[in-house]
Design a protein around this motif. Structure first.
Motif, mmCIF file in Angstrom:
data_model
loop_
_atom_site.group_PDB
_atom_site.id
_atom_site.type_symbol
_atom_site.label_atom_id
_atom_site.label_comp_id
_atom_site.label_asym_id
_atom_site.label_seq_id
_atom_site.Cartn_x
_atom_site.Cartn_y
_atom_site.Cartn_z
ATOM 1 N N ASN A 71 0.837 -1.197 0.000
ATOM 2 C CA ASN A 71 0.000 0.000 0.000
ATOM 3 C C ASN A 71 0.870 1.244 0.000
ATOM 4 O O ASN A 71 1.857 1.308 0.708
ATOM 5 C CB ASN A 71 -0.892 0.022 1.236
ATOM 6 N N LYS A 89 -7.259 -5.773 9.128
ATOM 7 C CA LYS A 89 -6.230 -4.870 8.599
ATOM 8 C C LYS A 89 -6.183 -3.651 9.511
ATOM 9 O O LYS A 89 -7.066 -3.461 10.352
ATOM 10 C CB LYS A 89 -6.556 -4.440 7.161
ATOM 11 N N THR A 90 -5.172 -2.824 9.327
ATOM 12 C CA THR A 90 -5.026 -1.636 10.166
ATOM 13 C C THR A 90 -4.738 -0.417 9.299
ATOM 14 O O THR A 90 -3.804 -0.431 8.497
ATOM 15 C CB THR A 90 -3.869 -1.810 11.174
ATOM 16 N N LYS A 91 -5.547 0.605 9.484
ATOM 17 C CA LYS A 91 -5.263 1.893 8.857
ATOM 18 C C LYS A 91 -4.478 2.711 9.870
ATOM 19 O O LYS A 91 -4.939 2.941 10.991
ATOM 20 C CB LYS A 91 -6.551 2.621 8.483
ATOM 21 N N LEU A 137 -9.625 -2.345 10.630
ATOM 22 C CA LEU A 137 -10.412 -2.547 9.416
ATOM 23 C C LEU A 137 -10.591 -4.046 9.171
ATOM 24 O O LEU A 137 -10.097 -4.589 8.190
ATOM 25 C CB LEU A 137 -9.725 -1.907 8.199
ATOM 26 N N GLU A 193 -1.292 8.513 5.683
ATOM 27 C CA GLU A 193 -2.142 7.354 5.944
ATOM 28 C C GLU A 193 -1.666 6.174 5.120
ATOM 29 O O GLU A 193 -1.218 6.343 3.979
ATOM 30 C CB GLU A 193 -3.597 7.654 5.573
ATOM 31 N N ARG A 194 -1.798 4.983 5.705
ATOM 32 C CA ARG A 194 -1.466 3.762 4.986
ATOM 33 C C ARG A 194 -2.210 2.599 5.637
ATOM 34 O O ARG A 194 -2.376 2.579 6.860
ATOM 35 C CB ARG A 194 0.032 3.502 5.021
ATOM 36 N N ILE A 195 -2.622 1.646 4.841
ATOM 37 C CA ILE A 195 -3.288 0.452 5.348
ATOM 38 C C ILE A 195 -2.290 -0.699 5.346
ATOM 39 O O ILE A 195 -1.622 -0.956 4.340
ATOM 40 C CB ILE A 195 -4.532 0.109 4.509
#
Length: 173
Positions: free
Chosen positions: A4, A129-131, A126, A19-21
Motif C-alpha cells: 500500500n 487490517k489496520t489503517k 479494518l 495514511e497507509r493500510i
C-alpha cells in the motif's frame, strides 16, 4: 500483505497527515511502535539501523534513539547518526499514541535549531487490517518545509515499507 502506498496531505500549511493500510491486526501494528525489539527491525529509512533504542512507553515516558546509516552505497550518509527523542503524552492501547518528537543529541539534549513536532498516531481496525493515520503538526509552515526539504516524506515511506516487511515476517513466524 499488499503493498500500500502512503497518502499524504498538508492541512493549515503546518500539519502533515500520512495514511497507509497494513494487512495486519491492529494490536500487532500498535505493538510495533512500543516494543524496542520490533522497532530495531524497521525504524528508519532503508540502509539505516537503530543501534540505540531506549523506551519508557508510558505517558511522560521517553523514547531516546539513534538511527545510523550502515549502507556504504549511500555515499556521504554512510556512518551518519541521527538522534531523536520522543516524549509520550497519551497512550490508548491499541488505538492511539500522542507524543512530542524532537531532534536530539546522544545525551538526549533537544536540538533547538531543528523543528519539533506534535505527533498523533491512530490505529484504526479494518476487519483484520489496520489503517495507520500519522498526524504531524509543526509550529509553522517553515518548520514543516524544513523537514520536508530534508527528505522526511521519503524517509517515512521507506520506514513504513520496512514496517510492512517486518509485519510480514512476524505474521509468517
Amino acid at each position: 500483505m499488499s503493498n500500500n502506498e502512503i497518502s499524504s496531505r498538508v492541512e493549515n500549511d503546518k500539519v502533515l497527515i500520512l495514511e497507509r493500510i497494513f494487512d495486519a491486526p491492529r494490536e500487532l501494528v500498535f505493538n510495533m511502535f512500543k516494543d524496542p525489539e520490533h522497532l530495531k527491525h524497521w525504524w528508519g529509512p532503508s540502509g539505516w539501523e537503530l543501534p540505540v533504542c531506549r523506551i519508557d512507553f508510558q505517558p511522560g515516558g521517553i523514547w531516546h534513539f539513534c538511527m545510523k546509516c550502515m549502507d556504504q552505497n549511500q555515499g556521504e550518509s554512510y556512518g551518519m547518526e541521527s538522534w531523536g527523542k520522543v516524549v509520550y503524552k497519551e497512550i490508548v492501547e491499541p488505538e492511539k499514541i500522542l507524543y512530542t518528537d524532537y531532534f536530539s543529541d546522544a545525551e538526549g539534549n533537544i536540538d533547538e535549531n531543528m523543528p519539533a513536532s506534535e505527533v498523533t498516531l491512530e490505529f484504526i481496525d479494518l476487519n483484520g487490517k489496520t489503517k495507520l493515520v500519522n498526524r504531524i503538526e509543526y509550529v509553522s509552515a517553515d518548520a514543516l518545509k524544513t523537514v520536508l526539504d530534508m527528505g522526511m516524506l521519503e524517509g517515512i515511506t521507506e520506514t513504513w515499507n520496512r514496517l510492512e516487511q517486518h509485519l510480514n515476517k512476524t505474521l509468517l513466524g
